[in-house]
Design a protein around this motif. Structure first.
Motif, mmCIF file in Angstrom:
data_model
loop_
_atom_site.group_PDB
_atom_site.id
_atom_site.type_symbol
_atom_site.label_atom_id
_atom_site.label_comp_id
_atom_site.label_asym_id
_atom_site.label_seq_id
_atom_site.Cartn_x
_atom_site.Cartn_y
_atom_site.Cartn_z
ATOM 1 N N PHE A 1 0.823 -1.213 0.000
ATOM 2 C CA PHE A 1 0.000 0.000 0.000
ATOM 3 C C PHE A 1 0.856 1.261 0.000
ATOM 4 O O PHE A 1 0.643 2.176 -0.811
ATOM 5 C CB PHE A 1 -0.922 -0.010 1.230
ATOM 6 N N VAL A 2 1.837 1.333 0.891
ATOM 7 C CA VAL A 2 2.673 2.530 0.997
ATOM 8 C C VAL A 2 3.465 2.748 -0.287
ATOM 9 O O VAL A 2 3.536 3.869 -0.814
ATOM 10 C CB VAL A 2 3.608 2.429 2.217
ATOM 11 N N ARG A 3 4.051 1.690 -0.817
ATOM 12 C CA ARG A 3 4.849 1.851 -2.032
ATOM 13 C C ARG A 3 3.974 2.239 -3.216
ATOM 14 O O ARG A 3 4.373 3.057 -4.061
ATOM 15 C CB ARG A 3 5.612 0.550 -2.314
ATOM 16 N N THR A 4 2.774 1.692 -3.309
ATOM 17 C CA THR A 4 1.864 2.057 -4.394
ATOM 18 C C THR A 4 1.464 3.521 -4.291
ATOM 19 O O THR A 4 1.414 4.245 -5.292
ATOM 20 C CB THR A 4 0.606 1.163 -4.356
ATOM 21 N N ALA A 5 1.171 3.974 -3.076
ATOM 22 C CA ALA A 5 0.808 5.373 -2.875
ATOM 23 C C ALA A 5 1.959 6.300 -3.255
ATOM 24 O O ALA A 5 1.748 7.362 -3.856
ATOM 25 C CB ALA A 5 0.409 5.599 -1.420
ATOM 26 N N GLU A 6 3.186 5.916 -2.930
ATOM 27 C CA GLU A 6 4.339 6.760 -3.224
ATOM 28 C C GLU A 6 4.629 6.828 -4.716
ATOM 29 O O GLU A 6 4.992 7.879 -5.251
ATOM 30 C CB GLU A 6 5.565 6.242 -2.474
ATOM 31 N N LEU A 7 4.482 5.700 -5.405
ATOM 32 C CA LEU A 7 4.838 5.642 -6.819
ATOM 33 C C LEU A 7 3.667 5.971 -7.731
ATOM 34 O O LEU A 7 3.864 6.258 -8.919
ATOM 35 C CB LEU A 7 5.378 4.251 -7.164
ATOM 36 N N GLY A 8 2.440 5.915 -7.195
ATOM 37 C CA GLY A 8 1.264 6.179 -8.015
ATOM 38 C C GLY A 8 1.006 5.106 -9.044
ATOM 39 O O GLY A 8 0.300 5.331 -10.026
ATOM 40 N N SER A 9 1.578 3.925 -8.816
ATOM 41 C CA SER A 9 1.443 2.837 -9.789
ATOM 42 C C SER A 9 1.548 1.502 -9.069
ATOM 43 O O SER A 9 2.544 1.250 -8.369
ATOM 44 C CB SER A 9 2.522 2.949 -10.862
ATOM 45 N N LEU A 10 0.555 0.656 -9.259
ATOM 46 C CA LEU A 10 0.600 -0.668 -8.647
ATOM 47 C C LEU A 10 1.678 -1.530 -9.282
ATOM 48 O O LEU A 10 2.418 -2.246 -8.594
ATOM 49 C CB LEU A 10 -0.768 -1.344 -8.778
ATOM 50 N N SER A 11 1.810 -1.464 -10.610
ATOM 51 C CA SER A 11 2.809 -2.291 -11.288
ATOM 52 C C SER A 11 4.226 -1.872 -10.892
ATOM 53 O O SER A 11 5.105 -2.720 -10.703
ATOM 54 C CB SER A 11 2.631 -2.212 -12.802
ATOM 55 N N ALA A 12 4.460 -0.553 -10.750
ATOM 56 C CA ALA A 12 5.785 -0.081 -10.337
ATOM 57 C C ALA A 12 6.083 -0.539 -8.912
ATOM 58 O O ALA A 12 7.217 -0.941 -8.603
ATOM 59 C CB ALA A 12 5.865 1.437 -10.439
ATOM 60 N N ALA A 13 5.084 -0.479 -8.033
ATOM 61 C CA ALA A 13 5.282 -0.943 -6.657
ATOM 62 C C ALA A 13 5.592 -2.426 -6.637
ATOM 63 O O ALA A 13 6.469 -2.881 -5.888
ATOM 64 C CB ALA A 13 4.034 -0.639 -5.832
ATOM 65 N N ALA A 14 4.877 -3.191 -7.462
ATOM 66 C CA ALA A 14 5.118 -4.633 -7.512
ATOM 67 C C ALA A 14 6.542 -4.931 -7.964
ATOM 68 O O ALA A 14 7.224 -5.810 -7.404
ATOM 69 C CB ALA A 14 4.107 -5.281 -8.451
#
Length: 324
Positions: free
Chosen positions: A12-25
């Motif tokens: 959740f935190v990484r997705t919020a920071e990057l604005g992208s679920l795929s980038a967080a993954a």
């Protein structure tokens, strides 16, 4: 906390920071399907929608915005607790996110961080270089390196080089062609390389004369940039006179690639601070980084005879005095 719930928080935190679920993954070494399942699991647990999703974008909901601060704090606290179990002298782990000015970052900080990370190979560094002042309350950074005293007195501002000042300088090639001004008051006769910060053009360069009187000199020139490194490169290319933080040009001054001008005049104070929004973010990794960078600044200043302590505690905000 269950390990799966902890992993879901990180997604959740990484997705919020990057604005992208795929980038967080990708950063978390997961498949997008696994990351998506983690977010759905967390939303179900909280009974709240954290993101507004569309085919092209993903943004936090109001509930997600409120929860993000708590999630970051929870992860920070858990990481700090794990570090404490390893002891103060233990190996640093986790991620440390740093924001720094572009010119200082490229010409000094990068090589300093290489040395720091060799001593702490399990620590992951994420470095943002920009002359746009980072909003460390909202942007995904743990600490920021900033010149000058932060105007927000609620910030924790720890001094790294209190006596850092701006220095007037130019390349030998420029001085051979145009001569050197004998005082800053004659800068109007020269091409001055100007800098923009937060869309504000700095056309007044401030100095203190040998008799202690302050002067503000209006300058002109044919080049303006909002990137400190661009101004630095223009100066090295002999295209004009620059007014730079001493830390940015210390190596060039020592090597003679740039020459100091009007040395009887003191440049404007630009103390370097390590800034954090919250005392609780001063983790063992941040504290060791602060000690390491302060020592590197002192060594650099001592090697050149720069007056590193001239400004002293006058550069500290109230919060910094309580934290130093």
């Amino acid at each position: 906390m269950k390990m799966k719930a902890l992993a879901d928080l990180r997604v959740f935190v990484r997705t919020a920071e990057l604005g992208s679920l795929s980038a967080a993954a990708r950063q978390l070494d997961q498949s997008p399907a696994v990351a998506s399942a983690a977010l759905k699991r967390l939303e179900a647990e909280l009974d709240a929608q954290l993101f507004v999703r569309s085919t092209r974008s993903l943004r936090l909901t109001a509930e997600g915005e409120r929860f993000l601060a708590h999630a970051r704090e929870a992860l920070r606290s858990l990481d700090e607790g794990a570090q404490s179990l390893r002891g103060d002298g233990g190996e640093l782990r986790g991620e440390l996110r740093i924001s720094a000015p572009s010119d200082f970052g490229r010409h000094a900080l990068l090589r300093w961080l290489e040395t720091f990370q060799r001593s702490h190979p399990r620590l992951q560094l994420r470095l943002q270089l920009s002359d746009r002042v980072a909003d460390i309350y909202r942007q995904p950074v743990d600490v920021a390196l900033r010149y000058g005293v932060p105007p927000d007195s609620s910030l924790i501002a720890l001094p790294l080089l209190p006596g850092n000042r701006r220095v007037l300088c130019a390349a030998p090639d420029y001085l051979d062609r145009h001569g050197a001004p004998d005082t800053p008051l004659r800068l109007g006769e020269h091409n001055c390389l100007r800098f923009m910060l937060s869309d504000e053009l700095h056309t007044l360069w401030r100095f203190t004369s040998p008799d202690g009187k302050p002067h503000a000199v209006e300058v002109r020139g044919d080049r303006i940039s909002d990137d400190g490194e661009a101004v630095h490169r223009w100066a090295l290319a002999g295209l004009g006179i620059a007014y730079k933080s001493w830390l940015d040009v210390a190596d060039d001054l020592a090597a003679g690639r740039l020459l100091p001008l009007c040395e009887g005049w003191r440049g404007e104070a630009t103390p370097l601070h390590l800034v954090s929004p919250d005392r609780r973010l001063l983790s063992p990794a941040v504290q060791r980084l602060r000690e390491f960078l302060a020592e590197r600044c002192r060594e650099t200043a001592a090697a050149s005879g720069h007056d590193a302590d001239a400004a002293g505690d006058r550069t500290l905000t109230p919060a910094a005095r309580n934290s130093a």
